[in-house]
Scaffold this motif. Structure first.
Motif, short mmCIF file in Angstrom:
data_model
loop_
_atom_site.label_atom_id
_atom_site.label_comp_id
_atom_site.label_asym_id
_atom_site.label_seq_id
_atom_site.Cartn_x
_atom_site.Cartn_y
_atom_site.Cartn_z
N LEU A 148 33.12 -92.96 38.41
CA LEU A 148 34.54 -93.25 38.57
C LEU A 148 35.11 -94.07 37.42
N ASN A 149 34.22 -94.53 36.52
CA ASN A 149 34.64 -95.33 35.37
C ASN A 149 35.40 -96.58 35.82
N VAL A 150 34.78 -97.34 36.74
CA VAL A 150 35.43 -98.54 37.26
C VAL A 150 34.55 -99.75 36.98
N GLN A 151 35.16 -100.93 37.16
CA GLN A 151 34.46 -102.20 37.04
C GLN A 151 34.69 -103.00 38.31
N VAL A 152 33.88 -104.05 38.49
CA VAL A 152 34.09 -104.93 39.64
C VAL A 152 35.48 -105.55 39.53
N GLY A 153 36.24 -105.49 40.62
CA GLY A 153 37.62 -105.97 40.64
C GLY A 153 38.64 -104.86 40.63
N ASP A 154 38.23 -103.64 40.23
CA ASP A 154 39.15 -102.51 40.23
C ASP A 154 39.40 -102.03 41.65
N THR A 155 40.43 -101.20 41.78
CA THR A 155 40.80 -100.63 43.08
C THR A 155 40.39 -99.16 43.13
N VAL A 156 39.82 -98.77 44.25
CA VAL A 156 39.37 -97.39 44.45
C VAL A 156 39.97 -96.87 45.75
N GLU A 157 40.43 -95.62 45.72
CA GLU A 157 40.94 -94.99 46.93
C GLU A 157 39.77 -94.35 47.69
N LEU A 158 39.67 -94.71 48.94
CA LEU A 158 38.66 -94.11 49.82
C LEU A 158 39.39 -93.50 50.99
N GLY A 159 39.42 -92.17 51.03
CA GLY A 159 40.23 -91.51 52.03
C GLY A 159 41.69 -91.85 51.81
N ALA A 160 42.33 -92.36 52.87
CA ALA A 160 43.74 -92.73 52.77
C ALA A 160 43.92 -94.21 52.45
N GLY A 161 42.84 -94.95 52.31
CA GLY A 161 42.94 -96.38 52.08
C GLY A 161 42.61 -96.77 50.66
N GLN A 162 43.06 -97.94 50.26
CA GLN A 162 42.76 -98.49 48.95
C GLN A 162 41.93 -99.78 49.13
N PHE A 163 40.85 -99.87 48.33
CA PHE A 163 39.92 -100.98 48.51
C PHE A 163 39.54 -101.56 47.15
N LYS A 164 39.29 -102.86 47.16
CA LYS A 164 38.86 -103.54 45.94
C LYS A 164 37.35 -103.47 45.82
N VAL A 165 36.87 -103.10 44.66
CA VAL A 165 35.43 -103.06 44.39
C VAL A 165 34.97 -104.49 44.12
N SER A 166 34.15 -105.06 45.03
CA SER A 166 33.81 -106.48 44.90
C SER A 166 32.37 -106.71 44.44
N LYS A 167 31.45 -105.78 44.68
CA LYS A 167 30.06 -105.98 44.31
C LYS A 167 29.42 -104.65 43.90
N VAL A 168 28.30 -104.78 43.18
CA VAL A 168 27.47 -103.62 42.86
C VAL A 168 26.35 -103.56 43.90
N LEU A 169 26.28 -102.47 44.64
CA LEU A 169 25.27 -102.30 45.68
C LEU A 169 23.97 -101.81 45.05
N VAL A 170 22.92 -102.63 45.14
CA VAL A 170 21.62 -102.29 44.57
C VAL A 170 20.71 -101.65 45.61
N ASN A 171 20.60 -102.30 46.76
CA ASN A 171 19.66 -101.77 47.76
C ASN A 171 20.00 -102.33 49.14
N GLU A 172 19.80 -101.50 50.16
CA GLU A 172 19.92 -101.93 51.55
C GLU A 172 18.53 -101.87 52.18
N PRO A 173 18.21 -102.77 53.13
CA PRO A 173 16.86 -102.77 53.71
C PRO A 173 16.53 -101.47 54.43
N ASP A 174 17.55 -100.83 55.02
CA ASP A 174 17.30 -99.59 55.76
C ASP A 174 17.69 -98.35 54.97
N ALA A 175 17.77 -98.49 53.64
CA ALA A 175 18.05 -97.30 52.83
C ALA A 175 16.94 -96.28 53.01
N PRO A 176 17.29 -95.02 53.20
CA PRO A 176 16.24 -94.01 53.38
C PRO A 176 15.40 -93.87 52.13
#
Length: 833
Positions: A148-176
């Motif tokens: 998406l060529n974005v940085q932390v702090g940018d805004t991204v549209e997800l569906g009909a909503g707009q959200f601020k990108v606040s963190k880089v997701l590295v890993n979740e404990p229950d990631a498959p």
């Protein structure tokens, strides 16, 4: 009157050391059981807690449709912690770039177990947090930042909503471990689902509830939940996951259980030997008391009171020492593991005290009852009553008690019978070997004055006592060999599941036209990679037209309805291939015939799961397309390589019938990161799954299990040494008499010392050889039946057993009698008197 006399005699005998052996044996039994059961319980709880991180909870409930509200209401009433998750796919838009992302909406308490790893920006260092994004914010996996060529702090549209990108997701404990989501993952606040307007009636979504609490709370909740579950809702724990981690957790629990059983056996042997010896040493005092007019009832009350006092004091001291030992061991383990071990419950305290009482009664009561039958004439004829020294009833009751205690401790009758049966074999073989040895020793004709001659003569003289010592020594050596071999085999097997050359990244969602440029990139950067496999998902619906029953929970110990056919409640990854892939081997049937009919080769582990036979027809559902395939072969698969493998492989004539993507695996180094990021930017539909962190997590658990096993082994080793000490100590009086006689006849001190050393070496070597023979054969059965690994003989045990047995018994035995050897004849006579 008799109570006062009993206390006076008890104090006198305790000061003289008459009760030392039986006191030490009961304390040893309690100490061993408490320390083993407490440490293994704490380690087991810690391992289970760590492995629960892999599902972010203690249990999880999954469904393809929304849960009713009372699911969470009842869980909260039971005192459980809960979290809600929702998985769905939706488009993300930013900087004129549009990409399909895999969204996971999480409530505020997620995760209940484990931590989420994030970064503040692409160049930052990863760190762990508990919780998800705040309302109005999202966390994106690294691949989406490039796409998406974005940085932390940018805004991204997800569906009909707009959200601020606040963190880089590295890993979740229950990631498959393997997922088509790849590096297009998005973490969203659960409260923001409605603002996306991406979830509507008929949308393809996946619901999940997480639960954390005590086992009792979870069991009570599941009792209520089970009747409410729909066919497509699954209740899972870590043991329900079909993965090497789940299998290793079960193996670790079984190994720690096995170590606890060994502690029970060692304690029982020490108690039986010391109780018998103590009663034998009371024959003369009892005969004297009867001669002086003591009634049978008074004598019985005195010695039963002695037994009660010794039992009570030894249990208290055993519990105290056991608590100190397990606290020291657990503290060391916790420091080494970098974690805090959970506290053990009341079970080790109750179990240890109960076993102490049972051991005292079952292993002492029968010798005491025999003791009361000693005739008064023994004061004149010292051999009267010796026939009571070996009681068949006592032996049978002792063996049955050991069997019952092992079964009580383990709860597994098969494991108990294997260990108990192998122990009986050791006893039988040793009696035969000792009789043959003593018979052969008489024909050797060794020279007089030889230390070896004296050692063999001593073995012959104490044939019955030596047979009992051989059994005790062999049991201790056998149990230690068991643990050494199983520990080595298990850890080696686990480490082989994560080999050094294993791929650490999967590339998925590869289109056919992307294969060539990606291959060129790999070759240009010297990246080792696997072949590109066509892959699609399909649900296994039925076999021979018979549909499968709802999946049940292994975690809760449920059993399948006998009339229902068991299946698998997941959509496996399927492929088609011309040849048998590397790491696979046909174990039954033939590879594809090349006919018009679609054929399938199945992983042999699913043969039993799906109750399959060659020639059966499996019905699949891929999206909305149904097709059938005939089973033509079963394969063994080495999953431990972490290379692309499949539970089912279809015949090549499946090509073109189902839309597919391709995937491969590669072994990446840190210097490849920038180039891989550029590659993913050029091919935005391709996703990369970095499994390095998951491998490190699994290896950390294996390391903890290895350390725990080593600690348990050290406890069993100390317990075995104490058993040998109690056995040798029981024969000290007789050895003193022999030393006095030999010195009187002019034997030199060096001759006596060497003869004693050679005697222990022979006993240890014989015991070690028989222990190695029986334990290696029993290990074949245990490895296959209990640990589900290929059993094999261990030739090094056949050398290790006799050598370690000789050194172990000789060093401990000679140390115990060394003080006797150093004393002069006059001092020994005073002690004997």
């Amino acid at each position: 009157m008799w109570v006062k006399l009993a206390f006076r005699l008890f104090a006198r005998e305790f000061r003289r050391g008459e009760l030392t052996i039986i006191f030490a044996a009961i304390a040893l039994a309690v100490l061993t059981v408490f320390s083993l059961s407490s440490v293994t319980e704490r380690i087991g709880l810690n391992i289970e807690k760590k492995t629960s991180d892999f599902i972010a909870a203690d249990r999880r409930l999954s469904s393809n449709h929304e849960f009713t509200e009372n699911y969470l209401d009842i869980a909260n009433q039971e005192g459980l912690e809960t979290a809600s998750l929702l998985f769905f796919d939706s488009m993300l838009f930013a900087n004129d770039e549009l990409v399909l992302g895999s969204i996971k909406a999480v409530s505020e308490k997620y995760p209940l177990r484990g931590m989420v790893t994030i970064k503040d920006d692409l160049e930052g260092l990863p760190y762990e947090v508990r919780g998800g994004p705040q309302g109005g914010a999202i966390w994106l996996s690294e691949g989406l930042f490039y796409t998406l060529n974005v940085q932390v702090g940018d805004t991204v549209e997800l569906g009909a909503g707009q959200f601020k990108v606040s963190k880089v997701l590295v890993n979740e404990p229950d990631a498959p471990f393997f997922s088509l989501a790849g590096n297009k993952r998005v973490l969203l606040n659960y409260a923001d689902i409605s603002s996306t307007q991406a979830v509507q009636a008929g949308s393809r979504v996946f619901h999940r509830l997480l639960f954390a609490g005590t086992e009792q709370q979870l069991s009570d909740y599941y009792t209520w939940l089970k009747p409410q579950l729909k066919e497509n809702q699954n209740w899972e724990g870590i043991k329900d996951r079909q993965s090497p981690l789940g299998e290793n957790l079960v193996r670790a629990e079984r190994f720690l259980l096995l170590a606890g059983l060994f502690g029970i056996m060692l304690a029982a042997v020490a108690m039986a030997v010391s109780a018998k010896r103590y009663c034998e040493r009371q024959y003369d005092p009892v005969a004297m008391m009867k001669t002086l007019g003591g009634s049978r009832q008074v004598i019985r009350n005195i010695f039963l009171m002695h037994l009660g006092l010794v039992t009570g004091v030894s249990i208290v001291i055993g519990l105290g020492l056991g608590f100190i030992l397990q606290h020291i061991g657990a503290s060391y383990l916790a420091q080494f593991m970098g974690t805090k071990l959970p506290e053990a419950g009341a079970k080790p305290w109750l179990l240890s005290a109960f076993i102490g009482v049972v051991c005292a009664l079952m292993f002492s009561l029968k010798p005491l009852l025999d003791l009361f039958d000693i005739p008064p004439l023994r004061v004149l004829r010292r051999n009267l009553g010796d026939r009571l020294a070996v009681s068949k009833m006592h032996m049978v009751s002792s063996l049955l008690t050991i069997l019952a205690l092992m079964w009580l401790f383990s709860g597994q009758i098969i494991l108990t019978l294997i260990l108990f049966g192998s122990t009986l074999v050791v006893i039988g073989v040793l009696f035969a070997v000792s009789r043959a040895l003593f018979s052969f020793g008489r024909k050797l004709g060794l020279s007089p004055g030889s230390s070896w001659s004296l050692a063999i003569a001593t073995l012959q003289k104490r044939a019955n006592a030596n047979a009992i010592q051989l059994i005790s020594f062999a049991l201790a050596i056998k149990l230690m060999l068991f643990l050494v071999v199983l520990k080595n085999d298990m850890i080696t097997d686990w480490e082989m599941q994560v080999p050094e050359d294993a791929p650490n990244a999967f590339f998925i969602n590869i289109s056919k036209q992307d294969i060539q440029p990606i291959t060129t990139f790999f070759d240009a950067n010297n990246i080792i990679h696997e072949a590109f496999y066509p892959v699609f998902n399909a649900r296994v619906n039925a076999v021979n037209g018979e549909e499968f029953a709802r999946r049940l929970s292994k975690q809760e110990g449920e059993e399948q309805d006998e009339n229902a056919r068991e299946g698998v409640n997941r959509e496996p990854n399927l492929t088609w291939l011309d040849e048998v892939p590397e790491g696979n081997e046909i174990v039954d049937g033939q590879w594809f015939s090349g006919g018009d009919e679609i054929e399938v080769s199945v992983f042999e582990g699913w043969k039993e799961v799906l109750d399959l036979e060659l020639g059966d027809t499996i019905s699949f559902l891929a999206n909305e397309q149904r097709f059938d395939a005939k089973v033509t072969s079963f394969r063994s698969v080495d999953w431990g390589t972490l290379k692309p493998n499949f539970v089912m492989i279809l015949s090549p004539n499946m090509a073109g019938k189902i839309p597919v993507t391709y995937f491969s695996a590669a072994q990446l180094e840190s210097e490849h990161n920038k180039g891989i990021s550029q590659l993913l930017q050029r091919h935005p539909t391709v996703s990369m799954i970095d499994i390095k962190s998951r491998l490190e997590q699994a290896q950390a658990i294996i390391a903890q299990v290895s350390l725990a096993i080593g600690f348990v082994l050290s406890i069993v080793l100390v317990s075995g040494a104490l058993v040998l000490i109690s056995q040798v100590q029981a024969s000290l009086a007789e050895r003193m008499q022999e030393v006095v006689i030999l010195r009187t006849l002019g034997a030199k001190g060096r001759l006596i010392k060497l003869a004693t050393l050679y005697e222990f070496i022979l006993l240890g070597a014989i015991a070690g050889f028989v222990a190695a023979l029986v334990s290696d054969i029993a290990l074949l059965v245990i490895q296959q039946q209990l640990f589900d690994v290929e059993g094999r003989l261990h030739l090094y045990v056949w050398i290790l057993g006799p050598v370690s047995g000789a050194l172990f018994v000789a060093s401990i035995g000679y140390f115990m009698v060394a003080n006797t050897m150093r004393q002069n004849t006059q001092g020994l006579l005073r002690k004997l008197s």
